[in-house]
Write a protein that holds these residues in place. Structure first.
Motif, PDB file in Angstrom:
ATOM      1  N   PHE A 218     -29.026 -26.710 -15.733  1.00  0.00           N
ATOM      2  CA  PHE A 218     -30.207 -27.375 -15.181  1.00  0.00           C
ATOM      3  C   PHE A 218     -29.750 -28.509 -14.281  1.00  0.00           C
ATOM      4  CE2 PHE A 218     -31.229 -25.868 -19.503  1.00  0.00           C
ATOM      5  CZ  PHE A 218     -32.172 -24.894 -19.170  1.00  0.00           C
ATOM      6  N   GLY A 219     -30.292 -28.542 -13.063  1.00  0.00           N
ATOM      7  CA  GLY A 219     -29.840 -29.511 -12.077  1.00  0.00           C
ATOM      8  C   GLY A 219     -30.654 -30.788 -12.043  1.00  0.00           C
ATOM      9  N   ASN A 220     -30.329 -31.608 -11.066  1.00  0.00           N
ATOM     10  CA  ASN A 220     -30.973 -32.910 -10.878  1.00  0.00           C
ATOM     11  C   ASN A 220     -32.486 -32.777 -10.730  1.00  0.00           C
ATOM     12  OD1 ASN A 220     -31.938 -34.990  -8.540  1.00  0.00           O
ATOM     13  ND2 ASN A 220     -30.488 -35.963  -9.930  1.00  0.00           N
ATOM     14  N   GLU A 221     -33.211 -33.756 -11.271  1.00  0.00           N
ATOM     15  CA  GLU A 221     -34.674 -33.724 -11.286  1.00  0.00           C
ATOM     16  C   GLU A 221     -35.276 -33.606  -9.891  1.00  0.00           C
ATOM     17  OE1 GLU A 221     -32.714 -35.986 -12.637  1.00  0.00           O
ATOM     18  OE2 GLU A 221     -33.420 -36.692 -14.588  1.00  0.00           O
ATOM     19  N   ALA A 222     -34.687 -34.289  -8.917  1.00  0.00           N
ATOM     20  CA  ALA A 222     -35.265 -34.337  -7.573  1.00  0.00           C
ATOM     21  C   ALA A 222     -34.773 -33.214  -6.665  1.00  0.00           C
ATOM     22  CB  ALA A 222     -34.968 -35.689  -6.930  1.00  0.00           C
ATOM     23  N   ARG A 223     -33.488 -32.937  -6.702  1.00  0.00           N
ATOM     24  CA  ARG A 223     -32.934 -31.992  -5.726  1.00  0.00           C
ATOM     25  C   ARG A 223     -32.446 -30.683  -6.334  1.00  0.00           C
ATOM     26  NH1 ARG A 223     -29.048 -36.004  -6.424  1.00  0.00           N
ATOM     27  NH2 ARG A 223     -27.035 -35.251  -7.181  1.00  0.00           N
ATOM     28  N   GLY A 224     -32.463 -30.572  -7.644  1.00  0.00           N
ATOM     29  CA  GLY A 224     -32.018 -29.335  -8.274  1.00  0.00           C
ATOM     30  C   GLY A 224     -30.528 -29.121  -8.117  1.00  0.00           C
ATOM     31  N   LEU A 225     -30.145 -27.881  -7.851  1.00  0.00           N
ATOM     32  CA  LEU A 225     -28.739 -27.525  -7.680  1.00  0.00           C
ATOM     33  C   LEU A 225     -28.478 -27.145  -6.232  1.00  0.00           C
ATOM     34  CD1 LEU A 225     -28.485 -25.332 -10.886  1.00  0.00           C
ATOM     35  CD2 LEU A 225     -27.207 -27.453 -10.524  1.00  0.00           C
ATOM     36  N   GLY A 226     -27.360 -27.601  -5.699  1.00  0.00           N
ATOM     37  CA  GLY A 226     -26.991 -27.272  -4.331  1.00  0.00           C
ATOM     38  C   GLY A 226     -26.414 -25.872  -4.220  1.00  0.00           C
ATOM     39  N   GLU A 227     -26.254 -25.414  -2.985  1.00  0.00           N
ATOM     40  CA  GLU A 227     -25.750 -24.059  -2.750  1.00  0.00           C
ATOM     41  C   GLU A 227     -24.361 -23.871  -3.347  1.00  0.00           C
ATOM     42  OE1 GLU A 227     -24.866 -20.981   0.979  1.00  0.00           O
ATOM     43  OE2 GLU A 227     -25.873 -22.901   1.337  1.00  0.00           O
ATOM     44  N   ALA A 228     -23.498 -24.860  -3.166  1.00  0.00           N
ATOM     45  CA  ALA A 228     -22.141 -24.749  -3.703  1.00  0.00           C
ATOM     46  C   ALA A 228     -22.160 -24.670  -5.228  1.00  0.00           C
ATOM     47  CB  ALA A 228     -21.296 -25.937  -3.245  1.00  0.00           C
ATOM     48  N   GLU A 229     -23.044 -25.431  -5.835  1.00  0.00           N
ATOM     49  CA  GLU A 229     -23.151 -25.411  -7.298  1.00  0.00           C
ATOM     50  C   GLU A 229     -23.677 -24.064  -7.784  1.00  0.00           C
ATOM     51  OE1 GLU A 229     -24.053 -30.199  -7.784  1.00  0.00           O
ATOM     52  OE2 GLU A 229     -25.658 -28.781  -7.286  1.00  0.00           O
ATOM     53  N   ARG A 230     -24.659 -23.513  -7.073  1.00  0.00           N
ATOM     54  CA  ARG A 230     -25.190 -22.197  -7.456  1.00  0.00           C
ATOM     55  C   ARG A 230     -24.123 -21.121  -7.315  1.00  0.00           C
ATOM     56  NH1 ARG A 230     -29.249 -23.863  -4.070  1.00  0.00           N
ATOM     57  NH2 ARG A 230     -28.863 -22.129  -2.635  1.00  0.00           N
ATOM     58  N   ASP A 231     -23.291 -21.247  -6.294  1.00  0.00           N
ATOM     59  CA  ASP A 231     -22.210 -20.275  -6.107  1.00  0.00           C
ATOM     60  C   ASP A 231     -21.226 -20.323  -7.273  1.00  0.00           C
ATOM     61  OD1 ASP A 231     -23.281 -19.427  -3.719  1.00  0.00           O
ATOM     62  OD2 ASP A 231     -21.940 -20.622  -2.455  1.00  0.00           O
ATOM     63  N   VAL A 232     -20.943 -21.521  -7.747  1.00  0.00           N
ATOM     64  CA  VAL A 232     -20.030 -21.677  -8.889  1.00  0.00           C
ATOM     65  C   VAL A 232     -20.637 -21.040 -10.132  1.00  0.00           C
ATOM     66  CG1 VAL A 232     -19.026 -23.356 -10.487  1.00  0.00           C
ATOM     67  CG2 VAL A 232     -18.866 -23.731  -8.020  1.00  0.00           C
ATOM     68  N   ILE A 233     -21.921 -21.251 -10.335  1.00  0.00           N
ATOM     69  CA  ILE A 233     -22.598 -20.752 -11.536  1.00  0.00           C
ATOM     70  C   ILE A 233     -22.730 -19.232 -11.503  1.00  0.00           C
ATOM     71  CG2 ILE A 233     -24.759 -20.821 -12.856  1.00  0.00           C
ATOM     72  CD1 ILE A 233     -25.033 -23.748 -11.622  1.00  0.00           C
ATOM     73  N   GLY A 234     -23.086 -18.701 -10.340  1.00  0.00           N
ATOM     74  CA  GLY A 234     -23.035 -17.257 -10.146  1.00  0.00           C
ATOM     75  C   GLY A 234     -24.348 -16.510 -10.202  1.00  0.00           C
ATOM     76  N   ARG A 235     -25.330 -17.002 -10.909  1.00  0.00           N
ATOM     77  CA  ARG A 235     -26.603 -16.289 -11.018  1.00  0.00           C
ATOM     78  C   ARG A 235     -27.713 -17.315 -11.181  1.00  0.00           C
ATOM     79  NH1 ARG A 235     -28.390 -12.000 -15.799  1.00  0.00           N
ATOM     80  NH2 ARG A 235     -30.206 -11.128 -14.732  1.00  0.00           N
ATOM     81  N   SER A 236     -28.878 -17.025 -10.610  1.00  0.00           N
ATOM     82  CA  SER A 236     -30.017 -17.947 -10.714  1.00  0.00           C
ATOM     83  C   SER A 236     -31.255 -17.200 -11.183  1.00  0.00           C
ATOM     84  CB  SER A 236     -30.312 -18.587  -9.345  1.00  0.00           C
ATOM     85  OG  SER A 236     -29.220 -19.351  -8.892  1.00  0.00           O
ATOM     86  N   ILE A 237     -32.053 -17.882 -11.992  1.00  0.00           N
ATOM     87  CA  ILE A 237     -33.317 -17.330 -12.487  1.00  0.00           C
ATOM     88  C   ILE A 237     -34.385 -18.407 -12.372  1.00  0.00           C
ATOM     89  CG2 ILE A 237     -34.547 -16.564 -14.567  1.00  0.00           C
ATOM     90  CD1 ILE A 237     -32.070 -15.054 -15.407  1.00  0.00           C
ATOM     91  N   ARG A 238     -35.606 -17.978 -12.024  1.00  0.00           N
ATOM     92  CA  ARG A 238     -36.700 -18.929 -11.869  1.00  0.00           C
ATOM     93  C   ARG A 238     -37.881 -18.524 -12.744  1.00  0.00           C
ATOM     94  NH1 ARG A 238     -40.643 -16.630  -8.382  1.00  0.00           N
ATOM     95  NH2 ARG A 238     -39.855 -14.796  -7.271  1.00  0.00           N
ATOM     96  N   LEU A 239     -38.729 -19.508 -13.006  1.00  0.00           N
ATOM     97  CA  LEU A 239     -39.993 -19.262 -13.681  1.00  0.00           C
ATOM     98  C   LEU A 239     -41.081 -19.069 -12.632  1.00  0.00           C
ATOM     99  CD1 LEU A 239     -39.861 -21.955 -16.508  1.00  0.00           C
ATOM    100  CD2 LEU A 239     -39.759 -19.480 -16.824  1.00  0.00           C
ATOM    101  N   PRO A 240     -41.999 -18.132 -12.832  1.00  0.00           N
ATOM    102  CA  PRO A 240     -43.091 -17.959 -11.867  1.00  0.00           C
ATOM    103  C   PRO A 240     -44.117 -19.081 -12.007  1.00  0.00           C
ATOM    104  CG  PRO A 240     -43.413 -16.499 -13.722  1.00  0.00           C
ATOM    105  CD  PRO A 240     -42.077 -17.157 -13.930  1.00  0.00           C
TER     106      PRO A 240
END
Length: 267
Positions: A218-240
């Motif tokens: 879970f990323g920062n409250e205001a900006r979430g996770l950056g592209e580089a951070e998402r690349d490190v993590i590898g997969r993203s999921i969102r709530l509708p």
């Protein structure tokens, strides 16, 4: 053991306890504050080995008698103090009559992740209320560990400790400066790392894939996770978002995702 009453709010030991509200002092001493009957009760019940000393007002309220018993059972010293002294020690404006000084646990990241199936990672989370709420949700959902990474708030900050309402003492909590190291350690422990991110796959499409070991990031409250951070993590999921809300706040989204995973893992 109960000692004589502490009456001087300006006494050196009172100032030493109050100083633990500052991160620098916590880092130098390896100690942190635990304020209020609920948090101190959980400390003495679940992690008594961390408790160093309890400062409490005199009285016969149920919580005072219970904490006296728990401290005695754990071999933890109780020092009686006036309400003015407790006020001088506390970080909060209206303390509830009891404060404990506890040792910061020395658990490593590898220790915390060993055998884990559900982990919450907070990366660059700065607000103590949010951090405490996510930690509390992780505890409620049966998570095995919580990790604070990057420049996240110190989990031993008094406001974080209070906002967890004792959950801080129910599961391993560790800090790690590098998100890359956290992701690598999670994968080494057999966990899939998933970013909670609005650009990811909708959870309703991948719910069946949440049955294995997972470390949510879970990323920062205001900006979430950056592209580089998402690349490190590898997969993203969102709530509708089915209604008109612009978004969900961090603690709410984390709670839903952690519980969705817990439901899937127990199906």
């Amino acid at each position: 053991m109960v000692t004589e009453l502490i009456e001087n709010p300006k006494a050196p030991r009172v100032k030493r306890v109050a100083a633990l509200a500052r991160k620098k002092e916590r880092g130098e001493t390896g100690r942190f504050l635990v304020e209020g009957p609920q948090a101190v009760r959980e400390l003495l019940t679940y992690r008594p080995a961390l408790a160093e000393v309890v400062y409490a007002t005199t009285g016969t309220e149920a919580w005072q008698l219970e904490l006296d018993r728990l401290a005695s059972d754990a071999g933890v010293e109780i020092e009686r103090a006036t309400p003015q002294v407790i006020q001088a020690m506390a970080e909060t404006v209206q303390p509830q009559g009891v404060i404990a000084v506890a040792r910061i646990p020395d658990a490593t990241l590898a220790d915390a992740l060993a055998g884990a199936k559900l982990v919450a990672v907070m990366h660059e989370v700065r607000d103590p209320g949010n951090a405490g709420a996510v930690l509390r949700a992780a505890d409620a959902a049966g998570a095995d560990a919580v990790v604070f990474s990057g420049e996240s708030i110190d989990p031993w900050h008094p406001k974080v400790v209070r906002s967890t309402t004792g959950s801080l003492f129910h599961l391993p909590v560790v800090t790690e400066s590098s998100l890359e190291d956290v992701v690598a350690a999670a994968r080494e422990a057999g966990l899939e790392t998933i970013a909670a991110d609005v650009r990811g796959d909708e959870i309703t499409d991948v719910r069946a894939q949440l049955r294995g070991g997972i470390a949510w990031v879970f990323g920062n409250e205001a900006r979430g996770l950056g592209e580089a951070e998402r690349d490190v993590i590898g997969r993203s999921i969102r709530l509708p978002i089915y209604g008109a809300a612009e978004s969900l706040n961090l603690a709410t989204a984390a709670s839903v995702l952690l519980y969705e995973t817990a439901f899937s893992q127990r199906a």
